[in-house]
Design a protein around this motif. Structure first.
Motif, PDB file in Angstrom:
ATOM      1  N   GLU A  97       0.862  -1.180   0.000  1.00 18.01           N
ATOM      2  CA  GLU A  97       0.000   0.000   0.000  1.00 18.01           C
ATOM      3  C   GLU A  97       0.892   1.221   0.000  1.00 18.01           C
ATOM      4  N   LEU A  98       0.577   2.158  -0.882  1.00 18.95           N
ATOM      5  CA  LEU A  98       1.307   3.414  -0.985  1.00 18.95           C
ATOM      6  C   LEU A  98       0.312   4.536  -0.723  1.00 18.95           C
ATOM      7  N   GLN A  99       0.686   5.493   0.096  1.00 14.83           N
ATOM      8  CA  GLN A  99      -0.230   6.581   0.431  1.00 14.83           C
ATOM      9  C   GLN A  99       0.357   7.915   0.003  1.00 14.83           C
ATOM     10  N   PHE A 100      -0.506   8.746  -0.585  1.00 15.05           N
ATOM     11  CA  PHE A 100      -0.147  10.117  -0.916  1.00 15.05           C
ATOM     12  C   PHE A 100      -0.652  11.014   0.203  1.00 15.05           C
ATOM     13  N   GLU A 101       0.127  12.044   0.522  1.00 17.61           N
ATOM     14  CA  GLU A 101      -0.247  12.938   1.613  1.00 17.61           C
ATOM     15  C   GLU A 101      -1.589  13.622   1.356  1.00 17.61           C
ATOM     16  N   ASP A 102      -1.908  13.875   0.082  1.00 17.81           N
ATOM     17  CA  ASP A 102      -3.150  14.586  -0.239  1.00 17.81           C
ATOM     18  C   ASP A 102      -4.350  13.650  -0.434  1.00 17.81           C
ATOM     19  N   GLU A 103      -4.217  12.382  -0.081  1.00 11.94           N
ATOM     20  CA  GLU A 103      -5.323  11.430  -0.171  1.00 11.94           C
ATOM     21  C   GLU A 103      -5.565  10.818   1.208  1.00 11.94           C
ATOM     22  N   ALA A 104      -6.827  10.621   1.558  1.00 12.68           N
ATOM     23  CA  ALA A 104      -7.186  10.124   2.884  1.00 12.68           C
ATOM     24  C   ALA A 104      -6.798   8.661   3.090  1.00 12.68           C
ATOM     25  N   GLU A 105      -6.886   7.850   2.051  1.00 11.51           N
ATOM     26  CA  GLU A 105      -6.651   6.414   2.173  1.00 11.51           C
ATOM     27  C   GLU A 105      -5.477   5.972   1.302  1.00 11.51           C
ATOM     28  N   PRO A 106      -4.714   4.974   1.761  1.00  8.94           N
ATOM     29  CA  PRO A 106      -3.627   4.441   0.926  1.00  8.94           C
ATOM     30  C   PRO A 106      -4.187   3.664  -0.263  1.00  8.94           C
ATOM     31  N   ARG A 107      -3.377   3.560  -1.289  1.00 11.13           N
ATOM     32  CA  ARG A 107      -3.747   2.778  -2.480  1.00 11.13           C
ATOM     33  C   ARG A 107      -3.150   1.386  -2.358  1.00 11.13           C
ATOM     34  N   ARG A 108      -3.983   0.377  -2.478  1.00 16.01           N
ATOM     35  CA  ARG A 108      -3.540  -1.013  -2.414  1.00 16.01           C
ATOM     36  C   ARG A 108      -3.018  -1.398  -3.797  1.00 16.01           C
ATOM     37  N   LEU A 109      -1.809  -1.978  -3.850  1.00 12.96           N
ATOM     38  CA  LEU A 109      -1.190  -2.382  -5.114  1.00 12.96           C
ATOM     39  C   LEU A 109      -1.027  -3.891  -5.144  1.00 12.96           C
ATOM     40  N   ALA A 110      -1.363  -4.462  -6.283  1.00 12.87           N
ATOM     41  CA  ALA A 110      -1.205  -5.891  -6.548  1.00 12.87           C
ATOM     42  C   ALA A 110      -0.338  -6.037  -7.794  1.00 12.87           C
ATOM     43  N   PRO A 111       0.182  -7.232  -8.066  1.00 12.51           N
ATOM     44  CA  PRO A 111       1.018  -7.408  -9.254  1.00 12.51           C
ATOM     45  C   PRO A 111       0.340  -6.875 -10.524  1.00 12.51           C
ATOM     46  N   GLY A 112       1.111  -6.101 -11.268  1.00  7.26           N
ATOM     47  CA  GLY A 112       0.616  -5.492 -12.499  1.00  7.26           C
ATOM     48  C   GLY A 112       0.188  -4.048 -12.320  1.00  7.26           C
ATOM     49  N   ASP A 113      -0.071  -3.616 -11.088  1.00  6.51           N
ATOM     50  CA  ASP A 113      -0.475  -2.231 -10.851  1.00  6.51           C
ATOM     51  C   ASP A 113       0.728  -1.303 -10.960  1.00  6.51           C
ATOM     52  N   TRP A 114       0.488  -0.085 -11.437  1.00  2.83           N
ATOM     53  CA  TRP A 114       1.549   0.902 -11.525  1.00  2.83           C
ATOM     54  C   TRP A 114       1.014   2.258 -11.104  1.00  2.83           C
ATOM     55  N   LEU A 115       1.921   3.132 -10.724  1.00  5.56           N
ATOM     56  CA  LEU A 115       1.596   4.495 -10.309  1.00  5.56           C
ATOM     57  C   LEU A 115       2.618   5.471 -10.870  1.00  5.56           C
ATOM     58  N   HIS A 116       2.153   6.666 -11.179  1.00  4.59           N
ATOM     59  CA  HIS A 116       3.048   7.766 -11.505  1.00  4.59           C
ATOM     60  C   HIS A 116       3.074   8.691 -10.301  1.00  4.59           C
ATOM     61  N   ILE A 117       4.266   9.057  -9.855  1.00  4.72           N
ATOM     62  CA  ILE A 117       4.440   9.961  -8.721  1.00  4.72           C
ATOM     63  C   ILE A 117       5.137  11.217  -9.250  1.00  4.72           C
ATOM     64  N   ALA A 118       4.400  12.302  -9.322  1.00  3.32           N
ATOM     65  CA  ALA A 118       4.951  13.555  -9.837  1.00  3.32           C
ATOM     66  C   ALA A 118       6.025  14.088  -8.889  1.00  3.32           C
ATOM     67  N   PRO A 119       6.970  14.874  -9.411  1.00  4.01           N
ATOM     68  CA  PRO A 119       7.973  15.468  -8.531  1.00  4.01           C
ATOM     69  C   PRO A 119       7.298  16.225  -7.377  1.00  4.01           C
ATOM     70  N   HIS A 120       7.844  16.059  -6.194  1.00  4.15           N
ATOM     71  CA  HIS A 120       7.384  16.717  -4.963  1.00  4.15           C
ATOM     72  C   HIS A 120       5.986  16.302  -4.513  1.00  4.15           C
TER      73      HIS A 120
END
Length: 111
Positions: free
Chosen positions: A66-89
């Motif tokens: 699970e990866l959580q962004f500071e501006d989101e209330a809940e973490p994102r659950r990741l399973a094999p095959g899932d991907w995320l883009h994390i913008a600078p800062h």
């Protein structure tokens, strides 16, 4: 960065427990770095948020996290095959990674 290995297996993990996360640099160019990360139950310390200069694209190849962004209330659950883009800062943290199996990530850091 040293010359990359000429071949390998992204899903091969070391036998036995790891002392911490393992980071393997696979390839780097002028504006990017490709790495494999192996997690075995690690998470970000309480209250810690990554705030990176570079952007990051990350894919989960095996395991769970699970990866959580500071501006989101809940973490994102990741399973094999899932991907995320994390913008600078964009502040984020690893909420948890699976403890019963290796979690293997593929990450591209770019400018």
């Amino acid at each position: 960065m040293d010359a990359p290995a000429p071949w390998g297996n992204l899903l091969a993990v070391p036998d036995g427990p790891l002392d911490g996360e393992r980071f393997d640099a696979l390839l780097a160019g002028g504006a990017f770095r490709l790495e494999r990360i192996v997690s075995t139950g690690q998470s970000s310390p309480p209250g810690f948020w990554y705030d990176q200069e570079d952007g990051e694209w990350v894919a989960l190849l095996s395991g769970a996290a699970e990866l959580q962004f500071e501006d989101e209330a809940e973490p994102r659950r990741l399973a094999p095959g899932d991907w995320l883009h994390i913008a600078p800062h964009r502040r984020h943290r690893v909420h948890w990674t699976a403890q019963d199996q290796a979690t293997v990530w593929l990450a591209i850091h770019y400018r």
